[in-house]
Design a protein around this motif. Structure first.
Motif, PDB file in Angstrom:
ATOM      1  N   GLY A 103       0.807  -1.327   0.009  1.00 29.55           N
ATOM      2  CA  GLY A 103      -0.084  -0.109  -0.091  1.00 29.55           C
ATOM      3  C   GLY A 103       0.851   1.434   0.137  1.00 29.55           C
ATOM      4  N   THR A 104       2.323   1.092   0.032  1.00 31.81           N
ATOM      5  CA  THR A 104       2.952   2.335   0.077  1.00 31.81           C
ATOM      6  C   THR A 104       3.557   2.448  -1.302  1.00 31.81           C
ATOM      7  OG1 THR A 104       5.048   1.233   0.726  1.00 31.81           O
ATOM      8  CG2 THR A 104       3.548   1.812   2.148  1.00 31.81           C
ATOM      9  N   ALA A 105       4.198   3.535  -1.930  1.00 31.80           N
ATOM     10  CA  ALA A 105       4.950   3.654  -3.129  1.00 31.80           C
ATOM     11  C   ALA A 105       6.376   3.273  -2.981  1.00 31.80           C
ATOM     12  CB  ALA A 105       4.838   5.345  -3.450  1.00 31.80           C
ATOM     13  N   ILE A 106       6.887   2.873  -1.791  1.00 33.42           N
ATOM     14  CA  ILE A 106       8.334   2.426  -1.819  1.00 33.42           C
ATOM     15  C   ILE A 106       8.515   1.131  -2.754  1.00 33.42           C
ATOM     16  CG2 ILE A 106      10.059   1.599  -0.233  1.00 33.42           C
ATOM     17  CD1 ILE A 106       8.905   3.123   1.883  1.00 33.42           C
ATOM     18  N   THR A 107       9.746   1.261  -3.491  1.00 33.10           N
ATOM     19  CA  THR A 107       9.923   0.046  -4.475  1.00 33.10           C
ATOM     20  C   THR A 107      10.533  -0.898  -3.962  1.00 33.10           C
ATOM     21  OG1 THR A 107      10.397   2.089  -6.002  1.00 33.10           O
ATOM     22  CG2 THR A 107      11.267  -0.112  -6.913  1.00 33.10           C
ATOM     23  N   ALA A 108      10.100  -2.225  -4.282  1.00 34.98           N
ATOM     24  CA  ALA A 108      10.578  -3.440  -3.902  1.00 34.98           C
ATOM     25  C   ALA A 108      10.377  -4.237  -4.962  1.00 34.98           C
ATOM     26  CB  ALA A 108       9.922  -3.679  -2.573  1.00 34.98           C
ATOM     27  N   GLU A 109      11.190  -5.265  -5.176  1.00 39.89           N
ATOM     28  CA  GLU A 109      10.983  -6.384  -5.919  1.00 39.89           C
ATOM     29  C   GLU A 109      11.053  -7.695  -5.011  1.00 39.89           C
ATOM     30  OE1 GLU A 109      14.274  -6.037  -8.838  1.00 39.89           O
ATOM     31  OE2 GLU A 109      13.147  -4.318  -9.951  1.00 39.89           O
ATOM     32  N   GLN A 110      12.286  -8.526  -5.161  1.00 45.30           N
ATOM     33  CA  GLN A 110      12.311  -9.611  -4.121  1.00 45.30           C
ATOM     34  C   GLN A 110      12.758  -9.198  -2.552  1.00 45.30           C
ATOM     35  OE1 GLN A 110      15.211 -12.730  -5.234  1.00 45.30           O
ATOM     36  NE2 GLN A 110      14.716 -13.874  -3.379  1.00 45.30           N
TER      37      GLN A 110
END
Length: 422
Positions: A263-270
């Motif tokens: 629900g946040t705009a913080i970028t994550a992949e694995q």
């Protein structure tokens, strides 16, 4: 419900958070700081738990990264048994499971990783262990003591254990439990141990080494089920032997904890992506340790450094920069381990390796060799040193400066070549 504001909020109670707290205090002696951890214990180093702690070489108190008095002396608030359930980066607020709200100027995500769970019939039987927390290490120690005194007989005494997983943790556990006097079966789903870090040649050497020292290694094998009368007693392999056992330890990897980013705009992949300063794409939020993938300019890639020195290095980097520093990640990543009685050192990025060169002798009696991984750009991307080769200071430097190989591969393999000239 209480509302509190701090300059620095450290989310996670492990090595990355404690390293960040120390770094913050180096640059900012008085900025309000809160470290929140969901375990009952203050931050501790997980690395010795798989060997030195089980072997009695390290005491429980020596595992803690900071003395209890450090937090009071340096005015760092510590809250254990508390979990952050929601992060709102837009409002710069974290909500705890107590209902309290913490607003912050800078926050660090150091939420670590969760062990992958074995999902086969019988995996929920008693005496199936994982090793991530100090409490789990203590329960495992009790299982070891019981097996040594009451367990199944073997040629060297009593007690049989099956380790499921051939990564660094599984191999270190197999080594430690063998040294304690247990008979050890190591089940590896891939063709050799340490598949994340080594290629086939070195991996097969590790298999031979483990077997020569007395560990039964089952490669290319996936456990079908665990059986037992009220507790685990047998490990069933496909088309193979039925392994009688007193307990099982599961070490099949971990998954980074990044649920807070939903629900946040913080970028994550694995994992959570951070730049070479340890920052996420939100300038007020940093990430470090097992939950993060940091940009490594040496390889022009985001890299997960899921080992203790990675947590220490990225935690310290984040702490310095949260407190106003301008430090860039330039650490030569790597780790050391011991397989039975043989030291091993690894530097660099296995995923950047295109092909490998062998330098030295792969003797299980007196190993002394280096596995040099060359990238598609013809630069050294990784080096694995085994035995006496771990003492050669020129080997990590090949990776640090990304030495150009070009047409000098035969020279690299030749022990007469001075690697400092490559």
């Amino acid at each position: 419900m209480a509302n509190t504001h701090v300059k620095y909020l450290l989310i996670g109670g492990g090595l990355a958070s404690s390293s960040a707290a120390q770094a913050i205090r180096e640059r900012d002696p008085s900025g309000s700081t809160l470290l929140v951890g969901q375990e009952v214990n203050r931050p501790y180093d997980r690395r010795p738990m798989s060997a030195d702690y089980l072997l009695g070489r390290t005491t429980r108190n020596e595992l803690f990264t900071l003395d209890e008095a450090w937090f009071a002396t340096h005015d760092v608030a510590l809250r254990t048994r508390v979990r952050v359930t929601r992060l709102d980066p837009a409002r710069q607020v974290a909500i705890l499971d107590t209902g309290d709200e913490i607003t912050y100027d800078k926050a660090l995500l150091a939420t670590g990783a969760t062990p992958n769970i074995l999902r086969i019939p019988g995996a929920d039987l008693p005496n199936v262990h994982y090793l991530r927390t100090l409490e789990q290490a203590d329960r495992l120690h009790n299982a070891i003591e019981k097996a040594l005194s009451e367990g199944r007989k073997h040629m060297r005494g009593r007690g049989r254990v099956t380790i499921i997983g051939g990564g660094t943790l599984g191999v270190e556990l197999a080594t430690a439990l063998l040294q304690l006097g247990l008979a050890v079966d190591l089940v590896v789903s891939r063709g050799f141990p340490w598949p994340r870090y080594v290629g086939e040649c070195t991996g097969r050497f590790f298999t031979r080494l483990l077997e020569a020292r007395g560990i039964r290694v089952h490669v290319n094998t996936v456990v079908q089920r665990l059986d037992g009368d009220g507790r685990v007693q047998r490990v069933v392999l496909p088309n193979g032997p039925l392994l009688e056992t007193d307990f099982v330890v599961v070490a099949i990897g971990v998954t980074p904890n990044k649920d807070l980013l939903r629900g946040t705009a913080i970028t994550a992949e694995q994992a959570v992506l951070v730049d070479d300063h340890g920052r996420t794409n939100n300038s007020a939020v940093y990430a470090a340790g097992d939950c993060a993938a940091i940009y490594d300019s040496r390889f022009d890639k985001y890299r997960m450094l899921c080992l203790w020195n990675g947590a220490q290095a990225t935690g310290r980097l984040a702490g310095l920069n949260m407190a106003g520093g301008d430090e860039k990640y330039d650490t030569l990543s790597g780790f050391t381990s011991t397989i039975i009685d043989v030291p091993v050192a690894v530097w660099g990025a296995a995923r950047a390796v295109d092909h490998r060169l062998q330098r030295g002798q792969q003797s299980v009696d007196a190993p002394d060799f280096a596995d040099i991984g060359v990238g598609s750009d013809q630069r050294v991307a990784q080096v694995i040193a085994v035995g006496n080769a771990t003492e050669d200071p020129t080997l990590p430097e090949l990776v640090r400066r990304r030495a150009m190989v070009d047409d000098r591969e035969q020279e690299l393999k030749d022990l007469r070549t001075n690697l400092g000239n490559i």
